[in-house]
Design a protein around this motif. Structure first.
Motif, PDB file in Angstrom:
ATOM      1  N   VAL A  82       7.076   6.221  -4.155  1.00  0.00           N
ATOM      2  CA  VAL A  82       5.708   6.651  -3.907  1.00  0.00           C
ATOM      3  C   VAL A  82       4.944   5.514  -3.241  1.00  0.00           C
ATOM      4  O   VAL A  82       4.942   4.391  -3.738  1.00  0.00           O
ATOM      5  CB  VAL A  82       5.003   7.025  -5.236  1.00  0.00           C
ATOM      6  CG1 VAL A  82       3.599   7.530  -4.966  1.00  0.00           C
ATOM      7  CG2 VAL A  82       5.817   8.045  -6.007  1.00  0.00           C
ATOM      8  N   THR A  83       4.305   5.842  -2.131  1.00  0.00           N
ATOM      9  CA  THR A  83       3.448   4.870  -1.478  1.00  0.00           C
ATOM     10  C   THR A  83       2.065   4.979  -2.106  1.00  0.00           C
ATOM     11  O   THR A  83       1.415   6.014  -2.024  1.00  0.00           O
ATOM     12  CB  THR A  83       3.372   5.121   0.041  1.00  0.00           C
ATOM     13  OG1 THR A  83       4.705   5.078   0.569  1.00  0.00           O
ATOM     14  CG2 THR A  83       2.521   4.080   0.725  1.00  0.00           C
ATOM     15  N   THR A  84       1.670   3.911  -2.777  1.00  0.00           N
ATOM     16  CA  THR A  84       0.366   3.865  -3.440  1.00  0.00           C
ATOM     17  C   THR A  84      -0.468   2.773  -2.777  1.00  0.00           C
ATOM     18  O   THR A  84       0.066   1.976  -1.995  1.00  0.00           O
ATOM     19  CB  THR A  84       0.521   3.533  -4.943  1.00  0.00           C
ATOM     20  OG1 THR A  84       0.973   2.186  -5.067  1.00  0.00           O
ATOM     21  CG2 THR A  84       1.482   4.477  -5.633  1.00  0.00           C
ATOM     22  N   PRO A  85      -1.747   2.698  -3.090  1.00  0.00           N
ATOM     23  CA  PRO A  85      -2.559   1.614  -2.539  1.00  0.00           C
ATOM     24  C   PRO A  85      -2.005   0.225  -2.878  1.00  0.00           C
ATOM     25  O   PRO A  85      -2.207  -0.731  -2.144  1.00  0.00           O
ATOM     26  CB  PRO A  85      -3.932   1.831  -3.184  1.00  0.00           C
ATOM     27  CG  PRO A  85      -3.981   3.297  -3.476  1.00  0.00           C
ATOM     28  CD  PRO A  85      -2.562   3.672  -3.829  1.00  0.00           C
ATOM     29  N   ALA A  86      -1.269   0.129  -4.001  1.00  0.00           N
ATOM     30  CA  ALA A  86      -0.699  -1.160  -4.410  1.00  0.00           C
ATOM     31  C   ALA A  86       0.661  -1.433  -3.766  1.00  0.00           C
ATOM     32  O   ALA A  86       1.250  -2.477  -3.986  1.00  0.00           O
ATOM     33  CB  ALA A  86      -0.563  -1.194  -5.926  1.00  0.00           C
ATOM     34  N   GLY A  87       1.165  -0.484  -2.980  1.00  0.00           N
ATOM     35  CA  GLY A  87       2.475  -0.638  -2.341  1.00  0.00           C
ATOM     36  C   GLY A  87       3.417   0.475  -2.765  1.00  0.00           C
ATOM     37  O   GLY A  87       3.023   1.449  -3.397  1.00  0.00           O
ATOM     38  N   VAL A  88       4.695   0.328  -2.436  1.00  0.00           N
ATOM     39  CA  VAL A  88       5.693   1.335  -2.765  1.00  0.00           C
ATOM     40  C   VAL A  88       6.178   1.120  -4.197  1.00  0.00           C
ATOM     41  O   VAL A  88       6.530   0.011  -4.588  1.00  0.00           O
ATOM     42  CB  VAL A  88       6.886   1.282  -1.778  1.00  0.00           C
ATOM     43  CG1 VAL A  88       7.956   2.289  -2.173  1.00  0.00           C
ATOM     44  CG2 VAL A  88       6.414   1.543  -0.358  1.00  0.00           C
ATOM     45  N   VAL A  89       6.166   2.214  -4.984  1.00  0.00           N
ATOM     46  CA  VAL A  89       6.599   2.168  -6.371  1.00  0.00           C
ATOM     47  C   VAL A  89       7.734   3.176  -6.539  1.00  0.00           C
ATOM     48  O   VAL A  89       7.655   4.290  -6.028  1.00  0.00           O
ATOM     49  CB  VAL A  89       5.433   2.518  -7.329  1.00  0.00           C
ATOM     50  CG1 VAL A  89       5.875   2.462  -8.778  1.00  0.00           C
ATOM     51  CG2 VAL A  89       4.244   1.611  -7.099  1.00  0.00           C
ATOM     52  N   SER A  90       8.796   2.780  -7.256  1.00  0.00           N
ATOM     53  CA  SER A  90       9.929   3.675  -7.521  1.00  0.00           C
ATOM     54  C   SER A  90       9.888   4.155  -8.959  1.00  0.00           C
ATOM     55  O   SER A  90       9.728   3.355  -9.885  1.00  0.00           O
ATOM     56  CB  SER A  90      11.252   2.944  -7.286  1.00  0.00           C
ATOM     57  OG  SER A  90      11.427   2.692  -5.922  1.00  0.00           O
ATOM     58  N   TYR A  91      10.037   5.468  -9.138  1.00  0.00           N
ATOM     59  CA  TYR A  91      10.066   6.072 -10.461  1.00  0.00           C
ATOM     60  C   TYR A  91      11.355   6.873 -10.622  1.00  0.00           C
ATOM     61  O   TYR A  91      11.712   7.647  -9.734  1.00  0.00           O
ATOM     62  CB  TYR A  91       8.893   7.046 -10.663  1.00  0.00           C
ATOM     63  CG  TYR A  91       7.537   6.434 -10.686  1.00  0.00           C
ATOM     64  CD1 TYR A  91       7.087   5.733 -11.799  1.00  0.00           C
ATOM     65  CD2 TYR A  91       6.676   6.568  -9.598  1.00  0.00           C
ATOM     66  CE1 TYR A  91       5.809   5.196 -11.826  1.00  0.00           C
ATOM     67  CE2 TYR A  91       5.404   6.029  -9.623  1.00  0.00           C
ATOM     68  CZ  TYR A  91       4.970   5.334 -10.739  1.00  0.00           C
ATOM     69  OH  TYR A  91       3.712   4.802 -10.774  1.00  0.00           O
ATOM     70  N   LYS A  92      12.005   6.717 -11.755  1.00  0.00           N
ATOM     71  CA  LYS A  92      13.146   7.568 -12.098  1.00  0.00           C
ATOM     72  C   LYS A  92      12.653   8.550 -13.150  1.00  0.00           C
ATOM     73  O   LYS A  92      12.041   8.152 -14.146  1.00  0.00           O
ATOM     74  CB  LYS A  92      14.321   6.756 -12.641  1.00  0.00           C
ATOM     75  CG  LYS A  92      15.525   7.638 -12.949  1.00  0.00           C
ATOM     76  CD  LYS A  92      16.739   6.824 -13.293  1.00  0.00           C
ATOM     77  CE  LYS A  92      17.889   7.811 -13.493  1.00  0.00           C
ATOM     78  NZ  LYS A  92      19.147   7.115 -13.686  1.00  0.00           N
ATOM     79  N   ILE A  93      12.921   9.830 -12.952  1.00  0.00           N
ATOM     80  CA  ILE A  93      12.478  10.870 -13.889  1.00  0.00           C
ATOM     81  C   ILE A  93      13.424  10.897 -15.077  1.00  0.00           C
ATOM     82  O   ILE A  93      14.615  11.179 -14.931  1.00  0.00           O
ATOM     83  CB  ILE A  93      12.402  12.241 -13.200  1.00  0.00           C
ATOM     84  CG1 ILE A  93      11.431  12.180 -12.009  1.00  0.00           C
ATOM     85  CG2 ILE A  93      11.986  13.322 -14.204  1.00  0.00           C
ATOM     86  CD1 ILE A  93      11.407  13.419 -11.150  1.00  0.00           C
ATOM     87  N   LEU A  94      12.907  10.570 -16.255  1.00  0.00           N
ATOM     88  CA  LEU A  94      13.703  10.529 -17.470  1.00  0.00           C
ATOM     89  C   LEU A  94      13.660  11.831 -18.236  1.00  0.00           C
ATOM     90  O   LEU A  94      14.643  12.238 -18.850  1.00  0.00           O
ATOM     91  CB  LEU A  94      13.223   9.389 -18.387  1.00  0.00           C
ATOM     92  CG  LEU A  94      13.235   7.978 -17.814  1.00  0.00           C
ATOM     93  CD1 LEU A  94      12.645   6.992 -18.804  1.00  0.00           C
ATOM     94  CD2 LEU A  94      14.650   7.574 -17.428  1.00  0.00           C
ATOM     95  N   GLU A  95      12.490  12.494 -18.228  1.00  0.00           N
ATOM     96  CA  GLU A  95      12.311  13.693 -19.028  1.00  0.00           C
ATOM     97  C   GLU A  95      11.180  14.533 -18.465  1.00  0.00           C
ATOM     98  O   GLU A  95      10.181  13.997 -17.977  1.00  0.00           O
ATOM     99  CB  GLU A  95      11.984  13.272 -20.473  1.00  0.00           C
ATOM    100  CG  GLU A  95      11.917  14.387 -21.470  1.00  0.00           C
ATOM    101  CD  GLU A  95      11.623  13.883 -22.889  1.00  0.00           C
ATOM    102  OE1 GLU A  95      11.573  14.738 -23.783  1.00  0.00           O
ATOM    103  OE2 GLU A  95      11.434  12.681 -23.094  1.00  0.00           O
ATOM    104  N   ILE A  96      11.354  15.852 -18.561  1.00  0.00           N
ATOM    105  CA  ILE A  96      10.312  16.792 -18.139  1.00  0.00           C
ATOM    106  C   ILE A  96      10.054  17.705 -19.328  1.00  0.00           C
ATOM    107  O   ILE A  96      10.973  18.325 -19.849  1.00  0.00           O
ATOM    108  CB  ILE A  96      10.759  17.634 -16.926  1.00  0.00           C
ATOM    109  CG1 ILE A  96      11.143  16.723 -15.753  1.00  0.00           C
ATOM    110  CG2 ILE A  96       9.673  18.616 -16.524  1.00  0.00           C
ATOM    111  CD1 ILE A  96      11.848  17.438 -14.611  1.00  0.00           C
ATOM    112  N   LYS A  97       8.788  17.760 -19.770  1.00  0.00           N
ATOM    113  CA  LYS A  97       8.416  18.598 -20.928  1.00  0.00           C
ATOM    114  C   LYS A  97       7.281  19.532 -20.548  1.00  0.00           C
ATOM    115  O   LYS A  97       6.477  19.219 -19.677  1.00  0.00           O
ATOM    116  CB  LYS A  97       7.942  17.726 -22.096  1.00  0.00           C
ATOM    117  CG  LYS A  97       8.952  16.727 -22.602  1.00  0.00           C
ATOM    118  CD  LYS A  97       8.434  15.984 -23.820  1.00  0.00           C
ATOM    119  CE  LYS A  97       7.467  14.890 -23.389  1.00  0.00           C
ATOM    120  NZ  LYS A  97       7.058  13.992 -24.456  1.00  0.00           N
ATOM    121  N   ALA A  98       7.242  20.664 -21.252  1.00  0.00           N
ATOM    122  CA  ALA A  98       6.142  21.607 -21.046  1.00  0.00           C
ATOM    123  C   ALA A  98       4.913  21.125 -21.787  1.00  0.00           C
ATOM    124  O   ALA A  98       4.994  20.338 -22.688  1.00  0.00           O
ATOM    125  CB  ALA A  98       6.540  22.982 -21.540  1.00  0.00           C
TER     126      ALA A  98
END
Length: 156
Positions: A140-156
């Motif tokens: 993700v390109t954010t104002p602070a720079g590029v950040v990488s996220y790995k999706i660990l869990e998706i909940k309702a």
């Protein structure tokens, strides 16, 4: 017109605010305008100018809320898919840039509050996560720079 995503609670809050503006704030400012008119010359009447400005802000907020409510889609929290990120889901992520776990709920921009972990589906992070699955990594390109996220869990 773009849809506004709202939780049932968020819709209720908007409806309550609209009712307050129409039944309390609008009559109050109308009364202020009437009182200010009694002071005489409107061209040099600061009270009248202030009341008219307040009236304009109230009417603008009423119009904005009415548009949001007309174009809203209520997030059905009971029927959220958990196989991919969608609006309403809670997502646990591993922030690879800062080496930490974070959790966000993706909601509409009207209710977003990043300090409480509520991020908008229109934000850079929210937009990047939508449609992604557990185990995927997003940059993700954010104002602070590029950040990488790995999706660990998706909940309702």
């Amino acid at each position: 017109m773009e849809k506004t995503f709202l939780t049932p609670e968020g819709k209720k809050q908007l409806e309550d605010r609209l009712l307050e503006l129409k039944t309390i704030k609008r009559p109050e400012v109308t009364k202020k305008i009437g009182i200010a008119r009694e002071f005489g010359d409107l061209s040099e009447n600061a009270e009248y100018d202030a009341a008219k400005e307040e009236q304009g802000m109230i009417e603008a907020e009423i119009a904005e809320i009415e548009v949001k409510l007309r174009n809203c889609e209520i997030i059905n929290m009971d029927k959220l898919p958990t196989n991919k990120v969608s609006v309403g889901c809670k997502v646990k992520l591993f922030d690879e840039t800062f080496n930490e776990e974070v959790e966000y709920q993706i909601i509409g921009s009207t209710e977003s509050d990043p300090l409480k972990g509520l991020i908008s589906n229109e934000s850079p992070v929210g937009k990047s996560l939508l449609g992604k699955k557990k185990g995927e990594t997003v940059e993700v390109t954010t104002p602070a720079g590029v950040v990488s996220y790995k999706i660990l869990e998706i909940k309702a």
